[in-house]
Write an enzyme that holds these catalytic residues in place. Structure first.
Site, PDB file in Angstrom:
ATOM      1  N   LEU A 165      -6.660   3.492  11.282  1.00 48.51           N
ATOM      2  CA  LEU A 165      -6.374   2.284  11.472  1.00 48.51           C
ATOM      3  C   LEU A 165      -5.920   1.514  10.156  1.00 48.51           C
ATOM      4  CD1 LEU A 165      -9.940   1.454  12.812  1.00 48.51           C
ATOM      5  CD2 LEU A 165      -8.013   1.926  13.925  1.00 48.51           C
ATOM      6  N   TRP A 167      -5.671  -1.926   7.356  1.00 48.01           N
ATOM      7  CA  TRP A 167      -6.666  -2.538   6.763  1.00 48.01           C
ATOM      8  C   TRP A 167      -6.562  -4.132   7.124  1.00 48.01           C
ATOM      9  CZ3 TRP A 167      -3.466  -6.020   4.237  1.00 48.01           C
ATOM     10  CH2 TRP A 167      -2.445  -5.563   3.577  1.00 48.01           C
ATOM     11  N   LYS A 191     -10.469   6.943  11.822  1.00 48.01           N
ATOM     12  CA  LYS A 191     -10.280   6.974  10.261  1.00 48.01           C
ATOM     13  C   LYS A 191      -9.789   5.569  10.058  1.00 48.01           C
ATOM     14  CE  LYS A 191      -7.605   7.604   6.308  1.00 48.01           C
ATOM     15  NZ  LYS A 191      -8.000   6.235   5.612  1.00 48.01           N
ATOM     16  N   SER A 245       1.859   1.262   8.251  1.00 50.79           N
ATOM     17  CA  SER A 245       3.468   1.467   7.629  1.00 50.79           C
ATOM     18  C   SER A 245       4.208   2.603   8.217  1.00 50.79           C
ATOM     19  CB  SER A 245       3.342   1.451   6.123  1.00 50.79           C
ATOM     20  OG  SER A 245       2.910   2.944   5.694  1.00 50.79           O
ATOM     21  N   THR A 248       4.002   5.943   6.271  1.00 46.70           N
ATOM     22  CA  THR A 248       2.820   6.827   6.694  1.00 46.70           C
ATOM     23  C   THR A 248       3.077   7.357   8.200  1.00 46.70           C
ATOM     24  OG1 THR A 248       1.629   5.477   5.207  1.00 46.70           O
ATOM     25  CG2 THR A 248       0.270   7.044   6.718  1.00 46.70           C
ATOM     26  N   TYR A 255       3.275  16.031   9.940  1.00 47.27           N
ATOM     27  CA  TYR A 255       2.030  16.969  10.315  1.00 47.27           C
ATOM     28  C   TYR A 255       1.729  17.533  11.648  1.00 47.27           C
ATOM     29  CZ  TYR A 255       0.213  13.908   6.392  1.00 47.27           C
ATOM     30  OH  TYR A 255       0.234  13.406   5.131  1.00 47.27           O
ATOM     31  N   GLU A 267       2.552   2.627  15.778  1.00 46.01           N
ATOM     32  CA  GLU A 267       3.049   1.409  15.745  1.00 46.01           C
ATOM     33  C   GLU A 267       2.988   0.910  14.322  1.00 46.01           C
ATOM     34  OE1 GLU A 267       3.230  -2.233  15.214  1.00 46.01           O
ATOM     35  OE2 GLU A 267       0.720  -2.314  15.503  1.00 46.01           O
ATOM     36  N   CYS A 268       4.264   0.687  13.965  1.00 45.55           N
ATOM     37  CA  CYS A 268       4.455   0.405  12.507  1.00 45.55           C
ATOM     38  C   CYS A 268       5.062  -0.848  12.192  1.00 45.55           C
ATOM     39  CB  CYS A 268       5.544   1.801  12.102  1.00 45.55           C
ATOM     40  SG  CYS A 268       5.157   3.155  12.330  1.00 45.55           S
ATOM     41  N   CYS A 302       1.861  -7.131  11.089  1.00 44.46           N
ATOM     42  CA  CYS A 302       3.193  -6.450  11.635  1.00 44.46           C
ATOM     43  C   CYS A 302       4.002  -7.146  12.255  1.00 44.46           C
ATOM     44  CB  CYS A 302       2.900  -4.940  12.113  1.00 44.46           C
ATOM     45  SG  CYS A 302       1.610  -5.032  13.610  1.00 44.46           S
ATOM     46  N   LYS A 352       2.653  -6.554  -5.425  1.00 39.81           N
ATOM     47  CA  LYS A 352       4.001  -6.058  -4.747  1.00 39.81           C
ATOM     48  C   LYS A 352       4.786  -7.650  -4.100  1.00 39.81           C
ATOM     49  CE  LYS A 352       4.537  -4.940  -0.603  1.00 39.81           C
ATOM     50  NZ  LYS A 352       4.644  -4.074   0.598  1.00 39.81           N
ATOM     51  N   GLU A 383       9.981  -5.419   4.679  1.00 42.78           N
ATOM     52  CA  GLU A 383       8.641  -5.969   5.221  1.00 42.78           C
ATOM     53  C   GLU A 383       7.558  -6.380   4.046  1.00 42.78           C
ATOM     54  OE1 GLU A 383       5.353  -5.004   8.723  1.00 42.78           O
ATOM     55  OE2 GLU A 383       6.091  -3.573   7.267  1.00 42.78           O
TER      56      GLU A 383
END
Length: 490
Positions: A165, A167, A191, A245, A248, A255, A267-268, A302, A352, A383
């Site tokens: 998930l 934040w 997670k 993101s 990630t 992986y 879903e980025c 997003c 940032k 973004e």
């Protein structure tokens, strides 16, 4: 949802919170084997609790319990109506504890309590309930075979799902994942983002109280290297559903490639356009939607429309109305229901965002900012994930659509025009998963949500399509021909 409380009443509730602080594994809270970390109220900098973090040992344990629950059929083999009843009970428990969850979400993430009370918690309940109600109403299929065969096309739960998930919408994204995954019959390991673990842990506790069997819904707090990567690489995890993101998201593809080729749904990010044509009318209406699209949740969204692509003929009038509208959006203490904008998630992220604006600050309270840019400027490409609206001026409607597509992302877009034909053509030509016309939004729970290009792939959140991503499709072919005389039939 009941009426909003006062600032002082919300503050008192926040001070009385007793949040969960350990992992939820196999139906109970237990300390993780990883390093402890503080979860902090970003608005005040004060620690809310010390969380017991998890590591690969906890991941192995949780996956083992999830696999056992799945293979034993404690949830996956329940009658669909039984799964529905349990999830409906969960919705009732969330409703009963909705104010606690709203306050917990606000102090943990910096989100305005106004949004937590009126959007995040109600939408989370609605999402889980919608998927629960769909469980015993989704039909499988038979294929168009001849008289000599029957083909059955079945959905089966994919197995053990890791839901990772973000934040920015902790509770809503939790619901978007567990609603359809549990409805499909999967075992789910959540997670949460390390910045916002509290509501996921509390919902897991409520889910067990509602009757979801042990091992079926577990929550492992911790950072990416300690929990996310071991889940992504685990040979007995069948699927990862990730929102976050794009960088990630790429890691989870790696992986999967390095392990068991598990299914990965991403879903980025997005750099979403709000396109305003030269014939747009009622510019006050347009301004209202543009402000909401750009600055809701402080732009930490997003699907935020962070690019305003506007025809030069209406630009001046529209910007005047946008600036007037922004004055109604107060920034401040997230627990004050008068504020539309709370704070950014932490000082590093704030730095940032301030850097894009040209400031060297870490103040987490950032007021809405409007910047006119060229289509190739950094602020038109990156973004930013903050309350920054980049304005790009165009001289034709065709140019507006061209600029809208000039991005590596393709999550969402909005088009404002009074011409229906022009609206539909633009909506079809813009490369994005959701295109709204004369409004900003993401559709609703019944419509699939996800993106094109680097905004993600592999499945869709919301709607029946969300159920499909947590299932495997199986064909069963039955031969109905009579054995020929003399053939041996074993």
């Amino acid at each position: 949802m009941s009426d909003l409380l006062t600032h002082d009443e919300y503050q008192a509730l926040a001070e009385a919170l007793d949040p969960p602080t350990t992992a939820f594994i196999d139906g109970k809270f237990q300390a993780g084997k990883g390093a402890k970390f503080a979860t902090v109220n970003p608005a005040t900098g004060q620690a809310l609790a010390e969380i017991s973090g998890c590591n690969d040992i906890d991941v192995d344990l949780a996956v083992s319990k999830a696999r056992g629950a799945f293979d034993q059929g404690r949830w996956s083999k329940l009658h669909p109506s039984e799964r529905k009843d349990v999830l409906i009970r969960l919705c009732k428990l969330i409703t009963r504890n909705r104010r606690e969850l709203a306050v917990m979400e606000s102090v943990d993430s910096g989100k305005p309590i106004l949004d937590c009370e009126t959007v995040d918690v109600p939408e989370a309940i609605h999402c889980i309930k919608w998927h629960a109600e769909a469980i015993d109403k989704i039909y499988d299929q038979t294929g168009p075979t001849g008289d000599d065969a029957i083909s059955m096309i079945l959905r089966e739960p994919i197995g053990v799902v890791a839901a990772v998930l973000p934040w920015n919408f902790p509770l809503m994204m939790l619901a978007w994942k567990i609603g359809p995954a549990l409805a499909a019959g999967c075992s789910v390991i959540v997670k949460p983002a390390e910045q916002t673990s509290l509501t996921a842990l509390r919902v897991a506790e409520l889910a067990y109280e509602a009757g979801i069997p042990r091992g079926v819904l577990q929550v492992l707090p911790g950072d990416g290297p300690s929990v996310g990567e071991p889940l992504g690489r685990h040979m007995d995890v069948d699927m990862v559903s990730f929102t976050g993101s794009t960088d990630t998201g790429r890691l989870f593809l790696k992986y999967a490639a390095d392990s068991n080729l598990k299914k990965v749904v991403l879903e980025c990010g997005g750099k979403n356009p709000a396109v305003v044509f030269d014939d747009a009318e009622n510019l006050d209406h347009v301004a209202e939607h543009v402000v909401n699209a750009a600055f809701w949740n402080a732009g930490q969204n997003c699907s935020a429309a962070s690019r305003l692509i506007v025809h030069e003929g209406v630009k001046a009038d529209l910007l005047e109305r946008i600036e007037a509208r922004i004055r109604d959006w107060k920034t401040g203490d997230p627990l004050d229901p008068a504020n539309h904008i709370g704070c950014l998630i932490d000082g590093d992220h704030a730095a940032k965002v301030w850097g894009y604006i040209g400031e060297t600050k870490k103040n987490v309270f950032v007021t809405p900012c409007i910047v006119e840019v060229g289509r190739n400027d950094v602020m038109a490409k990156d973004e930013i994930f903050g309350p920054v609206l980049s304005v790009i001026t165009v001289s034709s409607n065709d140019e507006a659509v061209e600029v809208a597509n000039d991005t590596s992302y393709g999550l969402a877009a909005s088009v404002f025009t009074v011409n229906t034909r022009r609206a539909i053509r633009a909506a079809r030509n813009i490369k994005a998963g959701t295109v709204t016309v004369n409004c900003y939004g993401e559709g609703d729970i019944s419509t699939p949500f996800g993106g094109y290009k680097q905004s993600g792939f592999g499945g869709r959140d919301n709607g029946i399509h969300a159920h499909d991503q947590f299932t495997e499709l199986k064909t069963i072919w039955i031969d109905l021909t009579d054995p020929k005389e003399g053939d041996h039939v074993g």
